[in-house]
Structures are given as C-alpha cells and as structure tokens.
Motif scaffolding. Structure first.
Motif, PDB file in Angstrom:
ATOM      1  N   ILE A 179      44.106  73.373 109.772  1.00  0.00           N
ATOM      2  CA  ILE A 179      43.499  73.588 108.587  1.00  0.00           C
ATOM      3  C   ILE A 179      43.381  75.198 108.034  1.00  0.00           C
ATOM      4  CG2 ILE A 179      41.515  73.445 107.000  1.00  0.00           C
ATOM      5  CD1 ILE A 179      42.578  70.629 107.989  1.00  0.00           C
ATOM      6  N   ARG A 180      44.135  75.508 107.070  1.00  0.00           N
ATOM      7  CA  ARG A 180      44.117  76.859 106.693  1.00  0.00           C
ATOM      8  C   ARG A 180      42.773  77.394 106.496  1.00  0.00           C
ATOM      9  NH1 ARG A 180      48.724  77.109 102.253  1.00  0.00           N
ATOM     10  NH2 ARG A 180      49.907  77.556 104.028  1.00  0.00           N
ATOM     11  N   ASP A 181      42.689  78.819 106.799  1.00  0.00           N
ATOM     12  CA  ASP A 181      41.474  79.609 106.662  1.00  0.00           C
ATOM     13  C   ASP A 181      41.102  79.443 105.258  1.00  0.00           C
ATOM     14  OD1 ASP A 181      39.409  81.255 107.557  1.00  0.00           O
ATOM     15  OD2 ASP A 181      40.801  83.160 107.106  1.00  0.00           O
ATOM     16  N   GLY A 182      39.972  79.265 104.893  1.00  0.00           N
ATOM     17  CA  GLY A 182      39.581  78.982 103.574  1.00  0.00           C
ATOM     18  C   GLY A 182      39.097  77.686 103.325  1.00  0.00           C
ATOM     19  N   TYR A 183      39.706  76.822 104.115  1.00  0.00           N
ATOM     20  CA  TYR A 183      39.491  75.360 103.891  1.00  0.00           C
ATOM     21  C   TYR A 183      38.737  74.807 104.993  1.00  0.00           C
ATOM     22  CZ  TYR A 183      42.248  76.022  99.834  1.00  0.00           C
ATOM     23  OH  TYR A 183      42.671  76.369  98.683  1.00  0.00           O
ATOM     24  N   ARG A 184      38.414  75.683 106.105  1.00  0.00           N
ATOM     25  CA  ARG A 184      37.757  75.085 107.432  1.00  0.00           C
ATOM     26  C   ARG A 184      36.273  74.682 106.865  1.00  0.00           C
ATOM     27  NH1 ARG A 184      41.091  79.687 110.518  1.00  0.00           N
ATOM     28  NH2 ARG A 184      43.058  78.550 110.548  1.00  0.00           N
ATOM     29  N   HIS A 185      35.555  74.171 107.685  1.00  0.00           N
ATOM     30  CA  HIS A 185      34.247  73.643 107.462  1.00  0.00           C
ATOM     31  C   HIS A 185      33.589  73.011 106.401  1.00  0.00           C
ATOM     32  CE1 HIS A 185      33.695  76.775 110.869  1.00  0.00           C
ATOM     33  NE2 HIS A 185      34.277  77.617 110.215  1.00  0.00           N
ATOM     34  N   LEU A 186      34.904  72.185 106.111  1.00  0.00           N
ATOM     35  CA  LEU A 186      34.701  71.256 104.966  1.00  0.00           C
ATOM     36  C   LEU A 186      34.844  69.667 105.508  1.00  0.00           C
ATOM     37  CD1 LEU A 186      36.870  72.695 102.083  1.00  0.00           C
ATOM     38  CD2 LEU A 186      34.370  72.645 102.200  1.00  0.00           C
ATOM     39  N   GLY A 187      35.076  69.740 106.954  1.00  0.00           N
ATOM     40  CA  GLY A 187      35.139  68.518 107.438  1.00  0.00           C
ATOM     41  C   GLY A 187      36.680  67.942 107.263  1.00  0.00           C
ATOM     42  N   LEU A 188      37.379  68.695 106.794  1.00  0.00           N
ATOM     43  CA  LEU A 188      39.139  68.046 106.756  1.00  0.00           C
ATOM     44  C   LEU A 188      39.496  67.977 108.141  1.00  0.00           C
ATOM     45  CD1 LEU A 188      40.200  70.246 103.788  1.00  0.00           C
ATOM     46  CD2 LEU A 188      39.713  67.858 103.821  1.00  0.00           C
ATOM     47  N   GLY A 189      39.289  68.792 109.069  1.00  0.00           N
ATOM     48  CA  GLY A 189      39.864  68.686 110.589  1.00  0.00           C
ATOM     49  C   GLY A 189      39.233  67.386 111.083  1.00  0.00           C
TER      50      GLY A 189
END
Length: 192
Positions: free
Chosen positions: A123-133
C-alpha cells in the motif's frame, strides 16, 4: 486521508502493467528496510519479480486498490506446484546459484504438493492505516482457500521488514524457515 473515492478490484484482463510503479516502489521500500544485502534489491523490479512470476504461475490473482482511479496498492497471489525432489528457487532470487542454497520451501517430509503464496502486498505511503492492506490480505487468503487442494499458504518477508512480519504473525501465520541465509523469512499457515 479517508476511504471515500477508494475502490478495490480484482484484475480480470491480465493487464498487470497497472502494478508496475507500485511493485517498483515495493522493491525500493524493501531495500530501505533491509539489514542484510540491501544491494540485492537493485536487481529486483516489476519485470524480474512480479511480471516473471505472473507469467509462470498457473493460478494467480491480482487485486488493485485505487484512489480516484489511481493505483495506490495491490496484492499478488499465486498457487504454486512444488515438484518433489527439486529445489524450487524463483528466477528473481538472489544467491540462487551459490552452493548450499536449499530452495524456497522448507524440507518438510509432508510438504503439500500445491501451496498458496502471497507474493506481494503493498500500500502506497499516505494510504496506509486505512485498513486497505488488511482488506487485500483477506481477499487474497479467501482466494487461496477456495482451492480445495491448497492446504498451506506461505508468505516471504524481506529481511528488516519487521512491521510486515508482525502483521502476518498477528494473523495466525507461524515462522517457518529462513531463505537464503536469512535474506528472507518465511511464514506459513495451514488453512485446511
């Protein structure tokens, strides 16, 4: 950053070029984390890792997360067939020609013939910690579990990437073995 405008799709057309930049970012990220032989990542990129593996895999799945149509993350999984008596070493692997390299899979007496492998999750930095991974991980695991003859899933974590290793351990994977003298740590989970 919120989740509005984020979509997740399973690639159906085989056009994995959409993952080129993300895969190359992943290789650079792994190099930045590496505590052992970071220079080995210089030869690893979309063409030598993901594209080659994708072309050789009989069963594969690529899931892409997009923000407003722009790719921001992906998961790439395969179902691998393990040939008995052969040392299964991917083309892209560092040190593959050195004496003593034992192969990519453990030397278990009852190693399954077909295994799942979560090859890339990024997951590209800036979109981590959104639960996408976590979402891409779950979707990948569900896909691998859908094969009735796949009992075990392996994930290979590059050295120095403790956060990724901890993520998989938290999700029920167990340390399996070191690959290439610790350059990669393998974790596995029996799913059946």
């Amino acid at each position: 950053m919120d989740k509005s405008g984020i979509t997740i799709e399973i690639l159906q057309d085989g056009n994995i070029e959409i993952c080129r930049d993300l895969c190359n970012e992943l290789m650079a990220f792994q190099k930045s984390k590496a505590t052992m032989a970071p220079e080995k990542f210089d030869a690893m990129n979309f063409d030598t890792r993901m594209k080659r593996s994708y072309e050789l895999a009989k069963e594969k799945q690529v899931i892409v997360a997009k923000a407003d149509g722009v790719p921001i993350g992906y998961a790439f999984s395969t179902i691998d067939v393990i040939e008995r008596g052969k040392l299964t070493i991917p083309e892209w692997a560092p040190n593959r020609d050195q004496p003593g390299v034992l192969g990519f899979y453990p030397d278990w007496e009852h190693l399954p013939e077909r295994v799942g492998c979560l090859s890339n999750l990024y997951i590209r930095d800036g979109y981590r910690h959104l639960g996408l991974g976590s979402k891409l991980f779950r979707m990948s695991m569900e896909w691998m579990a859908s094969f009735p003859d796949v009992e075990c899933v392996f994930i290979y974590v590059s050295n120095g990437n403790r956060e990724a290793l901890d993520f998989y351990l938290k999700h029920g994977f167990l340390y399996s073995h070191d690959v290439f003298g610790g350059f990669i740590q393998a974790v596995c989970k029996f799913i059946k």
